[in-house]
Design a protein around this motif. Structure first.
Motif, PDB file in Angstrom:
ATOM      1  N   VAL A  20       0.771  -1.607  -0.357  1.00 23.32           N
ATOM      2  CA  VAL A  20      -0.005  -0.251   0.091  1.00 23.32           C
ATOM      3  C   VAL A  20       1.274   1.351  -0.062  1.00 23.32           C
ATOM      4  O   VAL A  20       0.375   2.532  -0.638  1.00 23.32           O
ATOM      5  CB  VAL A  20      -0.833   0.080   1.284  1.00 23.32           C
ATOM      6  CG1 VAL A  20      -1.698   1.267   0.982  1.00 23.32           C
ATOM      7  CG2 VAL A  20      -2.059  -1.083   1.158  1.00 23.32           C
ATOM      8  N   ARG A  23       2.300   1.966  -3.223  1.00 17.00           N
ATOM      9  CA  ARG A  23       0.909   2.558  -4.931  1.00 17.00           C
ATOM     10  C   ARG A  23       1.041   3.288  -4.293  1.00 17.00           C
ATOM     11  O   ARG A  23       0.654   4.052  -5.709  1.00 17.00           O
ATOM     12  CB  ARG A  23      -0.191   0.751  -4.000  1.00 17.00           C
ATOM     13  CG  ARG A  23      -1.330   1.396  -5.102  1.00 17.00           C
ATOM     14  CD  ARG A  23      -2.492   1.210  -4.547  1.00 17.00           C
ATOM     15  NE  ARG A  23      -3.852   1.944  -5.198  1.00 17.00           N
ATOM     16  CZ  ARG A  23      -4.970   1.094  -5.163  1.00 17.00           C
ATOM     17  NH1 ARG A  23      -5.151   0.626  -3.527  1.00 17.00           N
ATOM     18  NH2 ARG A  23      -5.812   2.010  -5.600  1.00 17.00           N
ATOM     19  N   TYR A  24       0.826   4.060  -3.172  1.00 14.64           N
ATOM     20  CA  TYR A  24       0.172   5.756  -2.793  1.00 14.64           C
ATOM     21  C   TYR A  24       1.473   6.685  -2.862  1.00 14.64           C
ATOM     22  O   TYR A  24       1.587   7.757  -3.267  1.00 14.64           O
ATOM     23  CB  TYR A  24       0.141   5.823  -1.845  1.00 14.64           C
ATOM     24  CG  TYR A  24      -1.922   5.435  -1.366  1.00 14.64           C
ATOM     25  CD1 TYR A  24      -3.203   6.077  -1.665  1.00 14.64           C
ATOM     26  CD2 TYR A  24      -2.243   4.319  -1.481  1.00 14.64           C
ATOM     27  CE1 TYR A  24      -3.995   6.190  -2.064  1.00 14.64           C
ATOM     28  CE2 TYR A  24      -3.102   3.478  -0.925  1.00 14.64           C
ATOM     29  CZ  TYR A  24      -4.424   4.300  -1.084  1.00 14.64           C
ATOM     30  OH  TYR A  24      -5.636   3.606  -1.413  1.00 14.64           O
ATOM     31  N   MET A  27       1.787   6.616  -7.170  1.00 15.37           N
ATOM     32  CA  MET A  27       0.252   7.734  -7.148  1.00 15.37           C
ATOM     33  C   MET A  27       0.840   9.063  -7.424  1.00 15.37           C
ATOM     34  O   MET A  27       0.066   9.705  -8.133  1.00 15.37           O
ATOM     35  CB  MET A  27      -0.909   7.022  -6.753  1.00 15.37           C
ATOM     36  CG  MET A  27      -1.483   5.221  -7.211  1.00 15.37           C
ATOM     37  SD  MET A  27      -2.740   5.424  -5.735  1.00 15.37           S
ATOM     38  CE  MET A  27      -4.051   6.845  -5.358  1.00 15.37           C
ATOM     39  N   LYS A  28       1.666   9.509  -6.031  1.00 12.09           N
ATOM     40  CA  LYS A  28       1.863  10.783  -6.330  1.00 12.09           C
ATOM     41  C   LYS A  28       3.265  11.069  -6.866  1.00 12.09           C
ATOM     42  O   LYS A  28       3.206  12.758  -7.581  1.00 12.09           O
ATOM     43  CB  LYS A  28       2.724  10.971  -4.554  1.00 12.09           C
ATOM     44  CG  LYS A  28       1.485  10.781  -4.001  1.00 12.09           C
ATOM     45  CD  LYS A  28       0.687  11.667  -3.707  1.00 12.09           C
ATOM     46  CE  LYS A  28       0.282  12.192  -2.703  1.00 12.09           C
ATOM     47  NZ  LYS A  28      -1.233  13.646  -2.461  1.00 12.09           N
ATOM     48  N   LEU A  70     -10.204   2.403   0.907  1.00  7.51           N
ATOM     49  CA  LEU A  70      -9.019   1.667   1.644  1.00  7.51           C
ATOM     50  C   LEU A  70      -9.594  -0.658   1.349  1.00  7.51           C
ATOM     51  O   LEU A  70      -9.321  -0.778   0.880  1.00  7.51           O
ATOM     52  CB  LEU A  70      -8.242   1.626   2.429  1.00  7.51           C
ATOM     53  CG  LEU A  70      -7.192   2.789   2.490  1.00  7.51           C
ATOM     54  CD1 LEU A  70      -7.095   2.725   4.085  1.00  7.51           C
ATOM     55  CD2 LEU A  70      -6.129   2.361   1.387  1.00  7.51           C
ATOM     56  N   ALA A 118       0.056  -2.039  -6.855  1.00  9.14           N
ATOM     57  CA  ALA A 118       1.033  -1.440  -6.761  1.00  9.14           C
ATOM     58  C   ALA A 118       1.899  -1.265  -7.507  1.00  9.14           C
ATOM     59  O   ALA A 118       2.368   0.354  -8.602  1.00  9.14           O
ATOM     60  CB  ALA A 118       2.091  -1.243  -5.469  1.00  9.14           C
ATOM     61  N   ALA A 121       0.060   1.102 -10.294  1.00  9.22           N
ATOM     62  CA  ALA A 121       0.675   2.657 -10.445  1.00  9.22           C
ATOM     63  C   ALA A 121       1.519   2.917 -10.474  1.00  9.22           C
ATOM     64  O   ALA A 121       1.991   3.872 -10.234  1.00  9.22           O
ATOM     65  CB  ALA A 121       0.127   2.936  -8.267  1.00  9.22           C
ATOM     66  N   ARG A 290      -0.945   3.890   3.173  1.00  9.35           N
ATOM     67  CA  ARG A 290      -1.244   5.096   3.095  1.00  9.35           C
ATOM     68  C   ARG A 290      -0.591   6.240   2.968  1.00  9.35           C
ATOM     69  O   ARG A 290      -0.297   7.175   2.392  1.00  9.35           O
ATOM     70  CB  ARG A 290      -3.201   5.232   2.571  1.00  9.35           C
ATOM     71  CG  ARG A 290      -3.354   6.241   2.176  1.00  9.35           C
ATOM     72  CD  ARG A 290      -5.172   5.937   1.517  1.00  9.35           C
ATOM     73  NE  ARG A 290      -5.554   5.825   3.056  1.00  9.35           N
ATOM     74  CZ  ARG A 290      -6.952   6.370   2.645  1.00  9.35           C
ATOM     75  NH1 ARG A 290      -7.981   6.338   1.890  1.00  9.35           N
ATOM     76  NH2 ARG A 290      -7.525   5.921   3.954  1.00  9.35           N
ATOM     77  N   GLY A 293       3.300   6.011   2.147  1.00  5.20           N
ATOM     78  CA  GLY A 293       2.834   6.439   0.562  1.00  5.20           C
ATOM     79  C   GLY A 293       2.902   7.548   0.344  1.00  5.20           C
ATOM     80  O   GLY A 293       3.779   7.454  -0.140  1.00  5.20           O
ATOM     81  N   GLN A 294       1.837   8.311   0.610  1.00  4.13           N
ATOM     82  CA  GLN A 294       1.226   9.329   0.017  1.00  4.13           C
ATOM     83  C   GLN A 294       2.609  10.549   0.777  1.00  4.13           C
ATOM     84  O   GLN A 294       2.880  11.517   0.041  1.00  4.13           O
ATOM     85  CB  GLN A 294      -0.030  10.203   1.667  1.00  4.13           C
ATOM     86  CG  GLN A 294      -0.930   9.287   0.131  1.00  4.13           C
ATOM     87  CD  GLN A 294      -1.915   9.706   0.651  1.00  4.13           C
ATOM     88  OE1 GLN A 294      -2.180   9.814   2.321  1.00  4.13           O
ATOM     89  NE2 GLN A 294      -3.235   9.990   0.088  1.00  4.13           N
TER      90      GLN A 294
END
Length: 365
Positions: A20, A23-24, A27-28, A70, A118, A121, A290, A293-294
């Motif tokens: 996770v 993945r995030y 995504m950024k 989620l 992931a 992404a 999440r 990752g963000q």
């Protein structure tokens, strides 16, 4: 892999927290590599495979945002059996049923789904790649060196990444083992306290045509072997075991004191993101993964401080997790010395307080 790979974000571990987070971060817009020491993601399975319903997670962690994003997006094929209660069984076989919504999953397929998300992404997964240590800001692995800007340790309770970053490690993790038993079982989790040894607990978590069964114990109170306790549990319930027994350690004292450095973070079991009173960790892995990752992605793209990760996850999760750890400490202090004290404490608590115990709430005013 080349002798030295370069990436923006290196995630060590492809369990729920690692996948996770990968993945995030991807995504950024960050370049993300996540590595897995095993040849297949999610194999072998070493957990109870239960996922609480979204509303149950909201009740435990009311500050968590967009839990639907989620959890409700998880494919139906991974929701093997709907469960409706947690059944607590005392050493004297007194039963207390607590309504609790959730489902069992196949953790191997569940983890593989999260890893695939992931990859979709934009993250790159490298399997059979073990993290060894950090040297001069470079990760040394079994497949060569990986140069990174941010490293995320999602490598379990004995995290090598945490050790390399100088972060605390989990103290006093509980050993636990699990296997699959063939048969038909009631649609509820069954938790047995006692009956095997002081400080030992065991469980039945039903799936379709089988159940995840297992045993864990506190080394403070029980000095036997896990195999001995597991064999006793199997014989007592006449289980038909159809898989090999697998073991792991479960963090038991709440989150570690610090989870972030100037260029590194730890998440999931590595950070102690586990509910002390029941060993549940998957929902927390997704929530904290999440956030992690963000923040990692934002750090790469616009210089956001990694310290924000710790600030945010603590705001969302720390109070319930500290309450659970405190409740666990109370149980260790008063309940688990003998089966007599376990029976007595469960009787004193009653249904309402045991429900609070399971849901990370205070059991006394």
């Amino acid at each position: 892999m080349a002798d030295r790979l370069k990436t923006d974000v290196l995630v060590v571990g492809s369990g729920p927290a690692g996948s996770v987070a990968a993945r995030y971060a991807a995504m950024k817009g960050a370049q993300v590599t996540f590595i897995e020491r095993r040849s297949e993601v999610g194999i072998p399975v070493r957990c109870g495979e239960f996922i609480p319903g979204t509303e149950e997670i909201k009740e435990m962690f009311p500050k968590a945002e967009d839990l639907e994003g989620l959890f409700d997006s998880i494919p139906q094929r991974l929701k093997l059996r709907q469960l409706e209660a947690i059944r607590l069984v005392s050493p004297k076989n007194k039963i207390t049923d607590l309504p609790f919504d959730g489902y069992t999953t196949d953790r191997a397929l569940f983890d593989q789904y999260l890893a695939d998300e992931a990859i979709k992404a934009g993250a790159t997964l490298i399997k059979e790649c073990s993290f060894n240590k950090i040297k001069d800001g470079v990760a040394l692995t079994s497949q060569g060196e990986i140069e990174y800007k941010v490293i995320i340790g999602a490598d379990g309770p004995g995290s090598r990444v945490a050790r390399s970053l100088g972060l605390p490690r989990n103290r006093n993790p509980y050993p636990a083992v699990t296997a699959q038993a063939k048969g038909d079982f009631d649609p509820c989790i069954v938790m047995f306290f006692g009956g095997l040894a002081p400080g030992a607990y065991s469980w039945i978590i039903p799936k379709e045509g089988q159940a995840n069964v297992g045993v864990g114990f506190s080394p403070k109170f029980a000095d036997g072997s896990l195999k001995e306790y597991f064999d006793k549990f199997v014989a007592k319930n006449n289980f038909d075991i159809i898989t090999r027994m697998e073991g792991k350690y479960v963090p038991s004292e709440g989150p570690i004191a610090n989870t972030v450095t100037s260029n590194g973070m730890v998440v999931g079991d590595a950070a102690g993101h586990v509910i002390s009173v029941n060993g549940g960790g998957v929902p927390l892995a997704l929530i904290a993964g999440r956030i992690c990752g963000q923040v990692a992605g934002d750090n790469i793209m616009n210089g956001r401080s990694l310290q924000d990760y710790q600030t945010v996850w603590r705001d969302v999760m720390l109070k319930p997790l500290k309450t659970a750890a405190f409740n666990k400490k109370l149980a260790d202090t008063f309940a688990f010395h003998t089966e007599f004290t376990t029976n007595l404490c469960m009787s004193i608590l009653g249904k309402r307080r045991m429900d609070n115990l399971i849901k990370c709430k205070r059991i006394f005013p």
